[in-house]
Design a protein around this motif. Structure first.
Motif, PDB file in Angstrom:
ATOM      1  N   GLU A   1       0.814  -1.194  -0.058  1.00 63.25           N
ATOM      2  CA  GLU A   1      -0.043   0.094  -0.124  1.00 63.25           C
ATOM      3  C   GLU A   1       0.917   1.390   0.057  1.00 63.25           C
ATOM      4  O   GLU A   1       0.810   2.029   0.855  1.00 63.25           O
ATOM      5  N   MET A   2       1.721   1.339  -1.064  1.00 64.03           N
ATOM      6  CA  MET A   2       2.502   2.547  -1.182  1.00 64.03           C
ATOM      7  C   MET A   2       1.933   3.813  -1.592  1.00 64.03           C
ATOM      8  O   MET A   2       1.242   4.030  -2.643  1.00 64.03           O
ATOM      9  N   PRO A   3       1.905   4.820  -0.770  1.00 63.40           N
ATOM     10  CA  PRO A   3       1.065   5.867  -1.108  1.00 63.40           C
ATOM     11  C   PRO A   3       1.716   6.795  -1.954  1.00 63.40           C
ATOM     12  O   PRO A   3       2.828   6.835  -2.356  1.00 63.40           O
ATOM     13  N   PHE A   4       0.986   7.484  -2.986  1.00 62.48           N
ATOM     14  CA  PHE A   4       1.352   8.331  -3.998  1.00 62.48           C
ATOM     15  C   PHE A   4       0.792   9.716  -3.990  1.00 62.48           C
ATOM     16  O   PHE A   4       1.000  10.726  -4.914  1.00 62.48           O
ATOM     17  N   GLY A   5      -0.213   9.848  -3.114  1.00 60.89           N
ATOM     18  CA  GLY A   5      -1.053  11.103  -3.043  1.00 60.89           C
ATOM     19  C   GLY A   5      -1.503  11.394  -1.591  1.00 60.89           C
ATOM     20  O   GLY A   5      -1.193  10.469  -0.621  1.00 60.89           O
TER      21      GLY A   5
END
Length: 206
Positions: free
Chosen positions: A61-65
């Protein structure tokens, strides 16, 4: 590229084995509520890290926002200068060929959304990789009459390269498989409905 395909293929085969090992012991759900997507990414990632023999790292679950946007899994394989973004989904009723299905939306977001593109660029500057892949994983319950899931024949649509390239808005040359798209029927069968559980995978090179 061939080395990455081989790693993914081997990890996916081991993921099938993991699922079968669980199913031989017990049914990991309550009634028909199914299996969560996290199991797809967990088992696959575990097996890819083993296949990479210490040359890969991952994050779930890598966040990008800043509004909860994330990739289901991020894997960096250093000795192959590659990153894999994983999106996993549980497919329910209907057929796979659906422009609005959520897996297609996630893949298109990775390719086209501004926040995702900016994150990919920043990540590339930090890790210095040359190759990017999207790994789309899905699971499907299938039964002969198609009720409550998919007809068995619908699963074969996943092997249609032209369909995948059109649905994801990518050229055929950018879709990579190891021989054919991997899919196989696992041992689990529910006698009451004669359902079969399937895991599917598509590896797409950006």
């Amino acid at each position: 590229m061939e080395e990455v395909i081989n790693l993914v293929e081997n990890a996916f085969k081991e993921t099938h084995k993991d699922y079968n090992d669980v199913f031989k012991k017990f049914y990991p759900a309550q009634g028909s509520n199914g299996f969560t997507e996290r199991n797809q990414t967990f088992f696959f990632t575990k097996n890819l890290l083993a296949e990479a023999k210490g040359q890969a790292i991952c994050w779930q679950e890598m966040p990008f926002g800043n509004k909860g946007e994330h990739f289901d899994t991020l894997i960096h394989i250093s000795n192959h200068d590659s990153v894999i973004y994983i999106e996993a989904k549980r497919f329910r009723g209907g057929v796979i060929k659906n422009q609005d299905n959520s897996l297609v939306k996630d893949v298109k977001r990775l390719c086209n959304e501004g926040k995702a593109i900016k994150f990919r660029e920043e990540l590339q500057s930090k890790l210095g990789f040359k190759n990017e892949y999207i790994l789309a994983i899905a699971d499907i319950w299938a039964r002969p009459d198609g009720k409550g899931g998919f007809k068995h024949k619908d699963i074969h649509n996943w092997n249609d390269i032209n369909w995948l390239s059109g649905l994801f808005g990518l050229d055929n040359a950018k879709i990579a498989y190891s021989n054919t798209t991997l899919h196989s029927k696992l041992d689990l069968k529910v006698p009451e409905t004669k359902q079969q559980y399937n895991l599917l995978m598509a590896l797409i090179k950006l």
